[in-house]
Structure formats: C-alpha cells, structure tokens
Write a protein that holds these residues in place. Structure first.
Motif, PDB file in Angstrom:
ATOM      1  N   ARG A  87       0.869  -1.181   0.000  1.00 52.72           N
ATOM      2  CA  ARG A  87       0.000   0.000   0.000  1.00 52.72           C
ATOM      3  C   ARG A  87       0.898   1.221   0.000  1.00 52.72           C
ATOM      4  O   ARG A  87       1.568   1.512   0.990  1.00 52.72           O
ATOM      5  CB  ARG A  87      -0.915   0.001   1.225  1.00 52.72           C
ATOM      6  N   ILE A 108      -2.239   0.347  -4.574  1.00 52.96           N
ATOM      7  CA  ILE A 108      -2.328  -0.786  -3.667  1.00 52.96           C
ATOM      8  C   ILE A 108      -2.300  -2.056  -4.519  1.00 52.96           C
ATOM      9  O   ILE A 108      -2.954  -2.109  -5.569  1.00 52.96           O
ATOM     10  CB  ILE A 108      -3.575  -0.735  -2.752  1.00 52.96           C
ATOM     11  N   SER A 134      -6.086   2.074   5.727  1.00 57.37           N
ATOM     12  CA  SER A 134      -6.172   0.723   6.287  1.00 57.37           C
ATOM     13  C   SER A 134      -7.560   0.118   6.077  1.00 57.37           C
ATOM     14  O   SER A 134      -7.686  -1.102   5.927  1.00 57.37           O
ATOM     15  CB  SER A 134      -5.798   0.730   7.766  1.00 57.37           C
ATOM     16  N   GLN A 137      -7.495  -1.157   2.587  1.00 60.04           N
ATOM     17  CA  GLN A 137      -6.661  -2.354   2.541  1.00 60.04           C
ATOM     18  C   GLN A 137      -7.428  -3.565   3.063  1.00 60.04           C
ATOM     19  O   GLN A 137      -7.426  -4.620   2.440  1.00 60.04           O
ATOM     20  CB  GLN A 137      -5.367  -2.164   3.337  1.00 60.04           C
ATOM     21  N   GLU A 141      -8.484  -6.605   0.810  1.00 61.18           N
ATOM     22  CA  GLU A 141      -7.918  -7.900   1.220  1.00 61.18           C
ATOM     23  C   GLU A 141      -9.017  -8.966   1.198  1.00 61.18           C
ATOM     24  O   GLU A 141      -8.789 -10.098   0.759  1.00 61.18           O
ATOM     25  CB  GLU A 141      -7.336  -7.757   2.626  1.00 61.18           C
TER      26      GLU A 141
END
Length: 152
Positions: A87, A108, A134, A137, A141
């Motif tokens: 990232r 990212i 975050s 992310q 994810e």
C-alpha cells in the motif's frame, strides 16, 4: 455509506457476479470492471498474472498498461517477491516504481492465491496521493481472498 458497509456490499456484489464462473479470465475481467466502476478516485484496476518470474498483464480497466513486470520490480513485482500487500501513498517515493501512467500517485497491490501459491496480483492505482487507507486495505484484502477462494 461508511467504508465497512461499502466493502461489505462490494464483496457481496462480486460474489454474486462471479458465482458459478469457472474461467479465471472471465472472473478477473468482471472483478476489474466492478472495482473500477465502484471505487472512487481510481484510474486503473486490474490484474497481472504470474508466469514464471514475470507478471503479465491480465484483465483490467483504465489506460494502457505495462505488459510485463519482473518479480521484484515495481510495486506489483515487490508484492510477489515479498508475498504481501503493498500500500503505497506516494508511488514517486517508491524505489523502483514503474510508471505506466504518469497520472498515478498512489497504489495498492494485493496477491491473489491458488492454494498457497501466488498466481496473480490485483493492482489498483489512483491519481490521489494517500488514496488507500487501512480500511481500504482490509476491504480489498477480503476481495482478494474471495477471488483466491473462488479459483482454488
């Protein structure tokens, strides 16, 4: 809508979109289209497929892209070499960054697995510095994990 709700909805929609589709390219094509359409301030979303020690351009949405990226080079190649998410708030400060689109400022990259092996990376670029936090992310994810589960 907050980011948690946004990514929950995105996960649900991607899951429905790829349900029953066995073809990797078709799955990645629709995933990149959905991500490009739904994510704000994104100028590229797509996949690079791992072939030996090189990442080869796969399905994507956005401007023309680099065709081949050696493992260990650039943000995508580093994600494979280090086997972890990259990232990057400012790609211009990333040593070895490969410029495919000079308008991209943040990136990212998330590995996609088949079993325990990386088979591709999901790469998303933005013109906005620090675009991915975050929460992004974590949400992405989960998207990468869904794709990994779907193709395993």
């Amino acid at each position: 809508m907050n980011k948690k709700a946004f990514y929950t909805e995105l996960h649900r929609d991607l899951s429905a979109l790829i349900a029953g589709e066995p073809d990797l390219i078709a799955t990645f094509a629709n995933a990149s289209a959905l991500l490009f359409e739904r994510l704000e301030a994104v100028n590229w979303a797509g996949f690079y497929l791992l072939q030996g020690d090189v990442l080869v351009l796969g399905p994507f949405q956005g401007k023309i892209a680099c065709t081949r990226i050696p493992v260990g080079r650039g943000v995508c190649g580093t994600a494979v070499k280090e086997n972890r998410i990259q990232r990057i708030d400012d790609v211009h400060q990333f040593e070895g960054h490969i410029t495919c689109d000079s308008a991209s400022n943040a990136e990212i990259v998330l590995p996609v697995y088949q079993g325990n092996n990386i088979i591709a990376v999901l790469d998303i670029d933005s013109t906005v510095f620090g675009r991915f936090d975050s929460d992004d992310q974590h949400g992405l994810e989960n998207i990468a994990a869904l794709l990994s589960q779907h193709i395993s």
